[in-house]
Write a protein that holds these residues in place. Structure first.
Motif, short mmCIF file in Angstrom:
data_model
loop_
_atom_site.label_atom_id
_atom_site.label_comp_id
_atom_site.label_asym_id
_atom_site.label_seq_id
_atom_site.Cartn_x
_atom_site.Cartn_y
_atom_site.Cartn_z
N TRP A 181 0.84 -1.21 0.00
CA TRP A 181 0.00 0.00 0.00
C TRP A 181 0.87 1.25 0.00
CZ3 TRP A 181 -1.45 4.27 3.00
CH2 TRP A 181 -2.67 4.85 2.65
N PHE A 182 1.95 1.24 0.78
CA PHE A 182 2.87 2.38 0.80
C PHE A 182 3.58 2.55 -0.55
CE2 PHE A 182 3.13 1.49 5.56
CZ PHE A 182 2.27 2.52 5.88
N LEU A 183 3.98 1.44 -1.15
CA LEU A 183 4.62 1.51 -2.47
C LEU A 183 3.64 2.06 -3.52
CD1 LEU A 183 6.51 -1.91 -2.46
CD2 LEU A 183 7.59 0.34 -2.65
N ARG A 184 2.40 1.64 -3.44
CA ARG A 184 1.37 2.15 -4.34
C ARG A 184 1.20 3.67 -4.15
NH1 ARG A 184 -4.40 0.24 -3.15
NH2 ARG A 184 -3.25 -1.59 -2.42
N ALA A 185 1.23 4.09 -2.88
CA ALA A 185 1.10 5.52 -2.58
C ALA A 185 2.27 6.31 -3.17
CB ALA A 185 1.02 5.73 -1.08
N LYS A 186 3.46 5.76 -3.08
CA LYS A 186 4.63 6.43 -3.67
C LYS A 186 4.45 6.57 -5.17
CE LYS A 186 9.68 6.19 -4.02
NZ LYS A 186 10.91 5.43 -3.66
N ASN A 187 3.99 5.51 -5.82
CA ASN A 187 3.76 5.56 -7.27
C ASN A 187 2.66 6.56 -7.62
OD1 ASN A 187 5.70 3.66 -7.68
ND2 ASN A 187 4.35 2.08 -8.50
N ASN A 188 1.73 6.78 -6.69
CA ASN A 188 0.63 7.72 -6.92
C ASN A 188 0.98 9.15 -6.50
OD1 ASN A 188 -1.15 5.85 -8.03
ND2 ASN A 188 -1.96 5.23 -6.03
N SER A 189 2.25 9.37 -6.19
CA SER A 189 2.77 10.70 -5.84
C SER A 189 2.09 11.31 -4.62
CB SER A 189 2.64 11.66 -7.04
OG SER A 189 3.37 11.16 -8.15
N ILE A 190 1.72 10.46 -3.67
CA ILE A 190 1.14 10.93 -2.42
C ILE A 190 2.28 11.40 -1.51
CG2 ILE A 190 -0.05 10.16 -0.32
CD1 ILE A 190 -1.72 8.33 -2.18
N PRO A 191 2.14 12.56 -0.88
CA PRO A 191 3.22 13.08 -0.02
C PRO A 191 3.44 12.20 1.22
CG PRO A 191 1.63 14.81 -0.56
CD PRO A 191 1.02 13.51 -0.99
N PHE A 192 4.70 12.03 1.59
CA PHE A 192 5.09 11.33 2.81
C PHE A 192 5.79 12.35 3.73
CE2 PHE A 192 4.61 7.88 -0.12
CZ PHE A 192 4.34 6.74 0.62
N TYR A 193 5.36 12.42 4.98
CA TYR A 193 6.01 13.30 5.95
C TYR A 193 6.52 12.46 7.12
CZ TYR A 193 3.84 17.27 3.53
OH TYR A 193 3.46 18.19 2.60
N SER A 194 7.82 12.52 7.34
CA SER A 194 8.40 11.77 8.45
C SER A 194 8.36 12.60 9.73
CB SER A 194 9.85 11.37 8.14
OG SER A 194 10.64 12.53 7.91
N ILE A 195 8.25 11.92 10.85
CA ILE A 195 8.14 12.55 12.16
C ILE A 195 9.24 12.00 13.06
CG2 ILE A 195 6.68 12.86 14.19
CD1 ILE A 195 4.28 12.31 12.26
N ASN A 196 10.08 12.86 13.58
CA ASN A 196 11.18 12.41 14.44
C ASN A 196 10.67 12.28 15.88
OD1 ASN A 196 13.73 11.63 15.20
ND2 ASN A 196 14.47 13.72 15.45
N LYS A 197 9.79 11.32 16.07
CA LYS A 197 9.13 11.13 17.37
C LYS A 197 8.62 9.69 17.44
CE LYS A 197 5.00 12.82 19.86
NZ LYS A 197 5.64 13.33 21.10
N PRO A 198 8.80 9.00 18.56
CA PRO A 198 8.23 7.64 18.67
C PRO A 198 6.71 7.70 18.73
CG PRO A 198 9.22 8.30 20.75
CD PRO A 198 9.56 9.37 19.77
N ILE A 199 6.08 7.00 17.83
CA ILE A 199 4.62 7.01 17.72
C ILE A 199 3.99 5.77 18.36
CG2 ILE A 199 2.67 7.06 16.10
CD1 ILE A 199 4.29 9.64 16.16
N SER A 200 4.70 4.64 18.27
CA SER A 200 4.10 3.40 18.76
C SER A 200 5.14 2.48 19.39
CB SER A 200 3.40 2.65 17.62
OG SER A 200 4.35 2.14 16.69
N LEU A 201 4.63 1.48 20.09
CA LEU A 201 5.41 0.36 20.61
C LEU A 201 5.03 -0.88 19.81
CD1 LEU A 201 4.78 1.14 24.36
CD2 LEU A 201 7.05 1.09 23.34
N TYR A 202 6.03 -1.50 19.19
CA TYR A 202 5.82 -2.66 18.32
C TYR A 202 6.22 -3.90 19.10
CZ TYR A 202 6.29 -5.48 14.01
OH TYR A 202 6.20 -6.43 13.04
N ARG A 203 5.24 -4.72 19.42
CA ARG A 203 5.50 -5.89 20.26
C ARG A 203 6.01 -7.07 19.44
NH1 ARG A 203 2.98 -7.19 25.23
NH2 ARG A 203 1.30 -5.67 24.80
#
Length: 294
Positions: A181-203
């Motif tokens: 889905w993310f690769l598809r979004a990149k191909n569709n020229s959807i903007p990506f914004y990175s955040i320098n902050k922990p958002i989640s805990l991945y168990r």
């Protein structure tokens, strides 16, 4: 502040020992315009009992058969009415005050995919807690998304407009549907914004789907590589079929090479050296990244 509605979908199946942590991490945000939906796939453990315990604070929940995790998420987003969307698996946890922060980002920057850092952790009764962080922004900016999935899904949000533009998750995939889905979004020229902050805990745990997918997961990832990067599909096949065990003679040569003043020399660089024709089109970093996806 006019808080935009945030819709969160949690797909659930037999994660009763973890799901309450997930639910509380969402409800505990105390975000004033939250829509929380849980889609359980007829769990046979205590998951439904725990969901019912919190049902007064849920927007919607159901326990019914589905066609896999991606199908449950698609159902949830079809019902969702929020301006901002995300899904949170029933074994992951949101960091505190994340929803207010994401809302501010959305108000400032508009329709896009927002993704941040993540803390990976594993609880072990014998050896205690293992935890490690990530620098997703740096990885995303230095490693092609077509090479490796650098976005950690529970640390990502996007607008409803982006979801409608990019389309639903592909139900044909059960392990890599978020990456596709993310690769598809990149191909569709959807903007990506990175955040320098922990958002989640991945168990991380023994029943985690990524770790138990085996050959089925590998074949699925290969299909995604073929769709979005034939070049890396060839490398994935090579690495997947590679025997990384060294012969006795190769071990001797490897030990001698390690004594040389060559920075960063390791098994992957040695592999490329002794099989140069096979891997000459690829860098050591690309081979190492592909090996991580196996």
């Amino acid at each position: 502040m006019n808080y935009p509605k945030i819709s969160i979908v949690t797909p659930s199946y037999n994660q009763g020992q973890y799901i309450e942590d997930t639910i509380l991490s969402v409800l505990g945000q105390r975000y004033p315009n939250l829509e929380y939906l849980i889609y359980d796939a007829v769990s046979t453990d205590n998951s439904v009992t725990i969901i019912k315990k919190h049902e007064n604070e849920l927007t919607y929940w159901v326990s019914e058969n589905d066609n896999g995790q991606s199908d449950a998420i698609n159902k949830g987003f079809a019902r969702a009415t929020g301006e901002i969307l995300m899904w949170l698996n029933s074994d992951d946890i949101l960091m505190p005050n994340v929803l207010h922060f994401i809302a501010e980002q959305y108000i400032e920057k508009g329709d896009a995919i927002y993704f941040g850092n993540c803390i990976h952790f594993k609880e072990n009764m014998n050896s205690g807690l293992y935890a490690s962080g990530s620098n997703v922004a740096e990885s995303f900016n230095t490693i092609p998304l077509e090479l490796i999935d650098t976005i950690i899904q529970p640390s990502s949000f996007w607008s409803k407009k982006v979801w409608l533009q990019n389309g639903i998750l592909d139900n044909n995939f059960h392990f890599g549907f978020d990456w596709e889905w993310f690769l598809r979004a990149k191909n569709n020229s959807i903007p990506f914004y990175s955040i320098n902050k922990p958002i989640s805990l991945y168990r991380i745990h023994d029943e985690h789907k990524t770790g138990t997918g085996g050959k089925q997961r590998q074949e699925e990832l290969l299909k995604i590589y073929k769709i979005y990067s034939p070049k890396y599909a060839k490398l994935y096949k090579l690495v997947k079929n590679e025997n990384f065990n060294l012969s006795l003679g190769e071990k001797v040569i490897f030990r001698v090479c390690k004594l040389l003043p060559t920075k960063g020399f390791n098994r992957i660089s040695f592999l490329k050296m002794i099989k140069y024709k096979k891997y000459k089109k690829y860098t050591i970093a690309e081979i190492e990244a592909i090996k991580m996806m196996l």
